[in-house]
Every structure is written in C-alpha cells, then in structure tokens.
Design a protein around this motif. Structure first.
Motif, PDB file in Angstrom:
ATOM      1  N   VAL A  16       0.814  -1.120   0.036  1.00 47.04           N
ATOM      2  CA  VAL A  16       0.162   0.000  -0.057  1.00 47.04           C
ATOM      3  C   VAL A  16       0.953   1.125   0.214  1.00 47.04           C
ATOM      4  N   THR A  17       2.097   1.138   0.658  1.00 47.78           N
ATOM      5  CA  THR A  17       2.741   2.274   0.735  1.00 47.78           C
ATOM      6  C   THR A  17       4.387   1.852   0.744  1.00 47.78           C
ATOM      7  N   ARG A  18       5.273   2.672   0.360  1.00 42.14           N
ATOM      8  CA  ARG A  18       6.886   2.233   0.772  1.00 42.14           C
ATOM      9  C   ARG A  18       7.450   3.904   0.983  1.00 42.14           C
ATOM     10  N   PRO A  19       8.287   3.703   1.980  1.00 44.95           N
ATOM     11  CA  PRO A  19       8.617   4.906   2.391  1.00 44.95           C
ATOM     12  C   PRO A  19       9.667   5.878   1.695  1.00 44.95           C
ATOM     13  N   ASN A  68       6.843   9.123  18.558  1.00 43.90           N
ATOM     14  CA  ASN A  68       5.761   8.649  17.555  1.00 43.90           C
ATOM     15  C   ASN A  68       4.501   9.474  17.834  1.00 43.90           C
ATOM     16  N   GLY A  69       3.461   9.102  16.875  1.00 41.07           N
ATOM     17  CA  GLY A  69       2.177   9.891  16.835  1.00 41.07           C
ATOM     18  C   GLY A  69       1.374   9.379  18.155  1.00 41.07           C
ATOM     19  N   THR A  70       1.286   8.245  18.343  1.00 48.19           N
ATOM     20  CA  THR A  70       0.476   7.550  19.656  1.00 48.19           C
ATOM     21  C   THR A  70       0.860   8.301  20.909  1.00 48.19           C
ATOM     22  N   MET A  71       2.327   8.674  21.096  1.00 48.64           N
ATOM     23  CA  MET A  71       3.020   9.315  22.459  1.00 48.64           C
ATOM     24  C   MET A  71       2.368  10.666  22.269  1.00 48.64           C
ATOM     25  N   TYR A 163      -7.291  17.261  17.142  1.00 45.68           N
ATOM     26  CA  TYR A 163      -7.424  16.322  15.748  1.00 45.68           C
ATOM     27  C   TYR A 163      -6.173  15.517  15.800  1.00 45.68           C
ATOM     28  N   ASP A 164      -6.583  14.164  15.240  1.00 40.49           N
ATOM     29  CA  ASP A 164      -5.478  13.091  14.880  1.00 40.49           C
ATOM     30  C   ASP A 164      -5.513  13.550  13.215  1.00 40.49           C
ATOM     31  N   ALA A 165      -4.218  14.174  13.214  1.00 35.69           N
ATOM     32  CA  ALA A 165      -3.932  14.552  11.889  1.00 35.69           C
ATOM     33  C   ALA A 165      -2.823  13.694  11.182  1.00 35.69           C
ATOM     34  N   ALA A 166      -2.850  12.408  11.713  1.00 31.56           N
ATOM     35  CA  ALA A 166      -1.740  11.536  11.099  1.00 31.56           C
ATOM     36  C   ALA A 166      -1.556  11.352   9.850  1.00 31.56           C
ATOM     37  N   HIS A 167      -2.816  11.536   9.101  1.00 29.10           N
ATOM     38  CA  HIS A 167      -2.697  11.498   7.678  1.00 29.10           C
ATOM     39  C   HIS A 167      -2.929  12.874   6.845  1.00 29.10           C
ATOM     40  N   ALA A 168      -2.645  13.819   7.659  1.00 23.99           N
ATOM     41  CA  ALA A 168      -3.138  15.109   7.126  1.00 23.99           C
ATOM     42  C   ALA A 168      -2.033  16.131   7.141  1.00 23.99           C
ATOM     43  N   LEU A 187       0.553  14.794  14.539  1.00 23.18           N
ATOM     44  CA  LEU A 187       0.847  14.261  13.364  1.00 23.18           C
ATOM     45  C   LEU A 187       1.616  12.961  13.670  1.00 23.18           C
ATOM     46  N   SER A 188       1.696  11.968  12.760  1.00 23.59           N
ATOM     47  CA  SER A 188       2.614  10.807  12.781  1.00 23.59           C
ATOM     48  C   SER A 188       3.570  10.957  11.609  1.00 23.59           C
ATOM     49  N   PHE A 189       4.872  10.534  12.102  1.00 24.01           N
ATOM     50  CA  PHE A 189       5.878  10.504  10.951  1.00 24.01           C
ATOM     51  C   PHE A 189       6.316   9.061  11.056  1.00 24.01           C
ATOM     52  N   HIS A 190       5.354   8.167  11.026  1.00 26.55           N
ATOM     53  CA  HIS A 190       5.603   6.723  10.807  1.00 26.55           C
ATOM     54  C   HIS A 190       6.244   6.448   9.279  1.00 26.55           C
ATOM     55  N   ALA A 191       6.849   5.314   9.210  1.00 29.02           N
ATOM     56  CA  ALA A 191       7.400   5.034   8.012  1.00 29.02           C
ATOM     57  C   ALA A 191       6.304   4.911   6.890  1.00 29.02           C
ATOM     58  N   THR A 192       5.299   4.741   7.126  1.00 33.32           N
ATOM     59  CA  THR A 192       4.410   4.556   6.262  1.00 33.32           C
ATOM     60  C   THR A 192       3.640   5.596   5.869  1.00 33.32           C
ATOM     61  N   LYS A 193       4.185   6.749   6.408  1.00 32.80           N
ATOM     62  CA  LYS A 193       3.691   8.345   6.137  1.00 32.80           C
ATOM     63  C   LYS A 193       4.417   9.055   5.025  1.00 32.80           C
ATOM     64  N   LEU A 194       3.876  10.065   4.410  1.00 35.37           N
ATOM     65  CA  LEU A 194       4.174  10.639   3.350  1.00 35.37           C
ATOM     66  C   LEU A 194       5.571  11.136   3.758  1.00 35.37           C
ATOM     67  N   ALA A 319      -3.335  -4.417  -1.526  1.00 39.83           N
ATOM     68  CA  ALA A 319      -4.026  -3.175  -1.119  1.00 39.83           C
ATOM     69  C   ALA A 319      -4.343  -3.494   0.390  1.00 39.83           C
ATOM     70  N   ARG A 320      -4.741  -2.314   1.160  1.00 40.71           N
ATOM     71  CA  ARG A 320      -5.349  -2.647   2.252  1.00 40.71           C
ATOM     72  C   ARG A 320      -6.546  -1.936   2.824  1.00 40.71           C
ATOM     73  N   ARG A 321      -7.471  -2.608   3.604  1.00 43.89           N
ATOM     74  CA  ARG A 321      -8.718  -2.173   4.107  1.00 43.89           C
ATOM     75  C   ARG A 321      -8.557  -1.357   5.160  1.00 43.89           C
ATOM     76  N   TYR A 322      -7.755  -0.196   5.168  1.00 47.20           N
ATOM     77  CA  TYR A 322      -7.874   0.733   6.350  1.00 47.20           C
ATOM     78  C   TYR A 322      -9.319   1.384   6.127  1.00 47.20           C
ATOM     79  N   PHE A 323     -10.244   1.681   7.206  1.00 45.58           N
ATOM     80  CA  PHE A 323      -9.962   0.924   8.532  1.00 45.58           C
ATOM     81  C   PHE A 323     -11.177  -0.071   8.917  1.00 45.58           C
TER      82      PHE A 323
HETATM   83  N1  T4K Z   1      -3.800   7.838  14.016  1.00 43.66           N
HETATM   84  C1  T4K Z   1      -3.989   7.403  12.809  1.00 43.66           C
HETATM   85  C2  T4K Z   1      -5.235   7.779  12.111  1.00 43.66           C
HETATM   86  C3  T4K Z   1      -2.927   6.423  12.245  1.00 43.66           C
HETATM   87  O1  T4K Z   1      -3.286   6.188  11.141  1.00 43.66           O
HETATM   88  C4  T4K Z   1      -1.931   6.140  12.888  1.00 43.66           C
HETATM   89  C5  T4K Z   1      -0.805   5.630  12.464  1.00 43.66           C
HETATM   90  C6  T4K Z   1      -1.608   6.586  14.333  1.00 43.66           C
HETATM   91  C7  T4K Z   1      -2.845   7.539  14.727  1.00 43.66           C
HETATM   92  C8  T4K Z   1      -0.583   6.264  15.110  1.00 43.66           C
HETATM   93  O2  T4K Z   1       0.627   6.975  14.784  1.00 43.66           O
HETATM   94  P1  T4K Z   1       2.097   6.497  15.142  1.00 43.66           P
HETATM   95  O3  T4K Z   1       1.877   6.156  16.599  1.00 43.66           O
HETATM   96  O4  T4K Z   1       2.236   4.991  14.288  1.00 43.66           O
HETATM   97  O5  T4K Z   1       3.110   7.181  14.757  1.00 43.66           O
HETATM   98  C9  T4K Z   1       0.631   1.317   9.693  1.00 43.66           C
HETATM   99  C10 T4K Z   1       1.409   2.167  10.670  1.00 43.66           C
HETATM  100  O6  T4K Z   1       2.100   1.406  11.690  1.00 43.66           O
HETATM  101  C11 T4K Z   1       0.674   3.186  11.601  1.00 43.66           C
HETATM  102  O7  T4K Z   1       1.799   4.259  11.654  1.00 43.66           O
HETATM  103  C12 T4K Z   1      -0.339   3.888  10.690  1.00 43.66           C
HETATM  104  N2  T4K Z   1      -1.421   4.812  11.414  1.00 43.66           N
HETATM  105  C13 T4K Z   1      -1.122   2.871   9.801  1.00 43.66           C
HETATM  106  C14 T4K Z   1      -2.330   3.438   9.071  1.00 43.66           C
HETATM  107  O8  T4K Z   1      -0.546   2.022   9.169  1.00 43.66           O
HETATM  108  P2  T4K Z   1       0.233  -1.310   9.508  1.00 43.66           P
HETATM  109  O9  T4K Z   1       0.136  -2.281  10.590  1.00 43.66           O
HETATM  110  O10 T4K Z   1      -0.987  -1.357   8.785  1.00 43.66           O
HETATM  111  O11 T4K Z   1       1.720  -1.142   9.169  1.00 43.66           O
HETATM  112  P3  T4K Z   1       2.336  -2.344   8.008  1.00 43.66           P
HETATM  113  O12 T4K Z   1       3.638  -2.695   8.896  1.00 43.66           O
HETATM  114  O13 T4K Z   1       1.355  -3.453   7.511  1.00 43.66           O
HETATM  115  O14 T4K Z   1       2.975  -1.613   6.798  1.00 43.66           O
HETATM  116  C15 T4K Z   1       2.026  -1.219   5.574  1.00 43.66           C
HETATM  117  C16 T4K Z   1       2.742  -1.480   4.443  1.00 43.66           C
HETATM  118  O15 T4K Z   1       3.908  -0.376   4.396  1.00 43.66           O
HETATM  119  C17 T4K Z   1       3.668  -2.910   4.407  1.00 43.66           C
HETATM  120  O16 T4K Z   1       2.759  -3.633   3.971  1.00 43.66           O
HETATM  121  C18 T4K Z   1       4.896  -2.542   3.807  1.00 43.66           C
HETATM  122  C19 T4K Z   1       5.025  -0.983   3.792  1.00 43.66           C
HETATM  123  N3  T4K Z   1       6.064  -0.586   4.793  1.00 43.66           N
HETATM  124  C20 T4K Z   1       5.861  -0.410   6.158  1.00 43.66           C
HETATM  125  C21 T4K Z   1       6.839  -0.273   6.989  1.00 43.66           C
HETATM  126  C22 T4K Z   1       6.672  -0.276   8.668  1.00 43.66           C
HETATM  127  C23 T4K Z   1       7.488  -0.537   4.345  1.00 43.66           C
HETATM  128  O17 T4K Z   1       7.431  -0.525   3.185  1.00 43.66           O
HETATM  129  N4  T4K Z   1       8.358  -0.140   5.065  1.00 43.66           N
HETATM  130  C24 T4K Z   1       8.140  -0.147   6.367  1.00 43.66           C
HETATM  131  O18 T4K Z   1       8.969   0.078   7.255  1.00 43.66           O
HETATM  132  O19 T4K Z   1       0.166   0.161  10.342  1.00 43.66           O
END
Ligand code: T4K
Length: 386
Positions: A16-19, A68-71, A163-168, A187-194, A319-323
């Motif tokens: 669904v995404t790549r960093p 992280n965004g959750t913290m 606001y949870d602006a993790a995607h915004a 905001l979230s800067f997890h690897a799955t984010k833009l 593809a992913r079924r978020y949420f």
């Molecule tokens: N609020 C909302 C609305 C959110 O969407 C999120 C996080 C949060 C709060 C919390 O923020 P953080 O505490 O995480 O900062 C992922 C993420 O782990 C999560 O951060 C994100 N939302 C959520 C929508 O997606 P998973 O379990 O779907 O991730 P995962 O590991 O299955 O990754 C999806 C795909 O991305 C993988 O199939 C391949 C690719 N990927 C993933 C990672 C981790 C990579 O290519 N490299 C990587 O390092 O949750």
C-alpha cells in the motif's frame, strides 16, 4: 473498460505504501555529524533544525516533535487535562481510541459523514453529556473533518478540540493548513507516512503557553536540573530519527508530485466503473497525498471489497482495508453503548467498502496503470477471477 487477457502479476509484492528514502550517503553525512557531537537525543541540534524547517514547511503555528504519533496523542490528552468521556470516530487506526483509554478516558464513538468519512458533527452534538471533556476528530486519509461545525460545538459545550492529523500533514482548507485548527493537532511520522522519520510524530498548537506545557510533558516534566514541574513522559525524538526527517523533507515535494500523477491515473481509469466511488475531491481543499482510497459497492461492482482485495493479492498487489474492522468491533470497545452498530450505520457501511490502493511515488505511472488493468480484469468476470 473490459479486459479479457489476464494481466501479468508483479514480480515483487506491491504494498500500500513504501517509505521515501534518501541515498545512504546523504544519511551518512548526518550520522557523521551525530558521531562527532555524540549528541544522540535530548533536544540535539538536528531535532531543533527539523522542528524549525518542518514547522515552516507545514506552516505550523507551534510544533513539538515526538518519538511517535501515539505518544504525541497521549501527551495531548494530558496537556489539555482531558478526562471522563471524549467523543471520537470508530473509523480510524487503533491508536486514536487507545490513546484515550490509556489516559483513563472513555471513548464515545460517533457516526461518520458518508462522503468525507470523518466524524459527523450532528452525531457528536447528540453524544455530549456532563462527562464529556473533548472531541477527538480524525482527518482520515487526509480528508478534513467539518472543522467549522466542530469548533461551534466545542465552544457551545466548553470542550477541548483535538485532531488526529496523522494522515493530514499537508491538507489545506480554504488555503489554511488543517493542522492549525482545534486546540491541538497530532501528526504521525511513521515509516508509512508521506513524510517520515521511521518512527516519529508531533503536536501542533496555536497556543504558545500550551506548547510550553507540551514540551515540558514530553521530557518528564523536567524544567531544569533541580526542578520537575509536571508528571511528564519520555516523548522525545532522537537525533537519528530527526536526521532521517531532514533527509525526507528534501524529498517530499517530488514525492507529492509523483503521488498526484498516480492519483490522476486512478481517477481517470477507475472513475467510471459502476460501484466504484473515488476518494472525494472537496471544494477549497488540497489533499495531503497520503492515501488513495476507493469504495466498492458490491451490488453494482459485482464483487465485494474483500473479494477484490483477494483477487489483487493474486497479482501480488497488497492493497489495504484501512480502517476495517472499525475500532468499535475490537473486544476492548465492543461492549460500549456507543459501539452499538445500530448507532453507527454509516461507519459500518463505509468500513465494508474501503480499499486503499498502492500509493507511493516509486510505484510509477506504469505500476498504477497495471493495477487498474487488474481491477478491470477482475471486474469483467468477477466470480472466475477471485
Ligand atoms: N492515528 C491514525 C489515524 C493513524 O493512522 C496512525 C498510524 C496513528 C494515529 C498512530 O501513529 P504512530 O504512533 O504509528 O506514529 C501502519 C502504521 O504502523 C501506522 O503508523 C499507521 N497509522 C497505519 C495506518 O499503518 P500497519 O500495521 O498497517 O503497517 P504495516 O507494517 O502493515 O505497513 C503497511 C505497508 O507499508 C507494508 O505492507 C509495507 C510498507 N512498509 C511498512 C513499514 C513499517 C514499508 O515499506 N516499510 C516499513 O518500514 O500500520
């Protein structure tokens, strides 16, 4: 629209995404700097630089980086003194209601809007009680909540608005960054984010005093060597993560441009399918280029969302079924009265339909076309092709 020859599956899995990643050499430059200074964390210069540059890029009034965004969300609850009940959406990642639960707050789930898929202000107002202290909206997929209507409700009942602006990160409404609405945006800067720092996040607020409190809480409540003012936590971002963020920041505009091209392909190729609803384009809104979601209405499309997901997997498209499932379906929340499916008809319907398509620059236009070919192919004879 009909395609009879089976498209060739991808050689490698398509996620669904790549960093976005810089060249290793670029990151190594920063690492050398860190090795020289030996400042690995605790408000080092790179974290400061990222806070400044990213804050300017997204036009944040005041931004504090987190690990992280959750913290960050947990810290927002603490900083605003939220307690009792907070009204939120069931259509989100688990982190949203979990942050409330970890803060000993009861999430009260409100139904969502059928178009924006964000929390419905009418439902929110109907759920306010004497225990309500706040509203936690989610700009899901970067689609903005009804910020004006929610602000009116917050003021009417003296509630805090988060606001949870993790995607915004880069969503704009009427040319204003969405992150500057409400009391605090997370905001979230997890690897799955833009934009990412591998793991990371931030809080944004317009209130300078609140920002100071957030910064204190992020570092155990420590004011100085001898004074601890608050019961804070460790929410700090490290220098190694900040360095990755500085690299990513220089790549973000190219990535956004590439994603917009993919969005154009998806819109042009999938827009006319019966039973397919594209992610909405809203007046006066610039989307964040975080996800590309479509909705599948089984009765018109001829197959369910789940069947389409399964079919795409055979072509190595994940593809992913978020949420889906909704948060209200998790064992922890199921028994809450606000989790009753009868009260959440729109959220339940939407959760059955959504599918996030692969959406990242490196996929390339050809990749997006190939995915559209696959969808066309399974659409032409859905039952045989699952
Ligand atoms: N609020 C909302 C609305 C959110 O969407 C999120 C996080 C949060 C709060 C919390 O923020 P953080 O505490 O995480 O900062 C992922 C993420 O782990 C999560 O951060 C994100 N939302 C959520 C929508 O997606 P998973 O379990 O779907 O991730 P995962 O590991 O299955 O990754 C999806 C795909 O991305 C993988 O199939 C391949 C690719 N990927 C993933 C990672 C981790 C990579 O290519 N490299 C990587 O390092 O949750």
């Amino acid at each position: 629209m009909r395609s009879c020859t089976a498209p060739r599956a991808f050689d490698e899995p398509i996620y669904v995404t790549r960093p976005i990643l810089p060249s290793l050499e670029t990151y190594l430059e920063y690492l050398r700097e860190i090795w020289t200074s030996r400042q690995l964390t605790n408000a080092g210069s790179l974290t400061g630089e990222l806070e400044h540059l990213l804050g300017a890029y997204i036009e944040a009034s005041h931004m504090s980086l987190f690990n992280n965004g959750t913290m960050a969300l947990l810290t927002a609850c603490q900083a605003l003194g939220l307690s009792g009940e907070v009204i939120t959406t069931p259509f989100t990642f688990p982190a949203t209601p979990h942050a409330l639960t970890w803060s000993r707050i009861t999430p009260v789930f409100a139904d969502i809007d059928p178009v924006t898929m964000t929390i419905d202000p009418v439902a929110v107002e109907s759920l306010v009680t004497s225990r309500t202290t706040g509203i936690l909206g989610v700009h899901v997929y970067g689609l903005p909540c009804a910020v004006g209507a929610l602000q009116v409700i917050a003021e009417k009942f003296a509630l805090r608005l988060v606001y949870d602006a993790a995607h915004a990160l880069t969503t704009r409404i009427n040319d204003r960054p969405i992150i500057n609405f409400g009391d605090i945006s997370m905001l979230s800067f997890h690897a799955t984010k833009l934009f990412h720092t591998a793991e990371g996040g931030a809080l944004v607020t317009r209130d300078e005093q609140l920002r100071q409190r957030i910064d204190l809480l992020r570092n155990f409540g420590i004011k100085n060597e001898t004074t601890v003012l608050e019961c804070g936590i460790n929410g700090k971002m490290s220098e190694l993560h900040a360095a990755l963020g500085l690299c990513a920041l220089s790549l973000i505009e190219n990535e956004r441009a590439a994603r917009r091209k993919l969005a154009t392909v998806y819109r042009e190729r999938l827009g006319d399918f019966p039973g397919v609803t594209l992610m909405p384009m809203l007046p006066n809104v610039i989307l964040s280029d975080q996800y590309f979601v479509i909705r599948i209405r089984e009765s018109q499309f001829g197959m369910s969302r789940d069947a389409l997901c399964a079919a795409l997997k055979r072509f190595k498209v994940f593809a992913r079924r978020y949420f889906s499932p909704l948060c209200t379906e998790y064992p922890h929340y199921k028994s809450l009265s606000s989790a009753d499916p009868a009260r959440l008809p729109v959220a339940y319907a939407v959760a059955q339909e959504v599918i996030c398509l692969p959406f990242y620059g490196a996929l390339g236009i050809d990749g997006a076309h190939r995915i559209c070919d696959m969808i066309e192919y399974v659409f032409a004879a859905p039952l045989e092709r699952v």
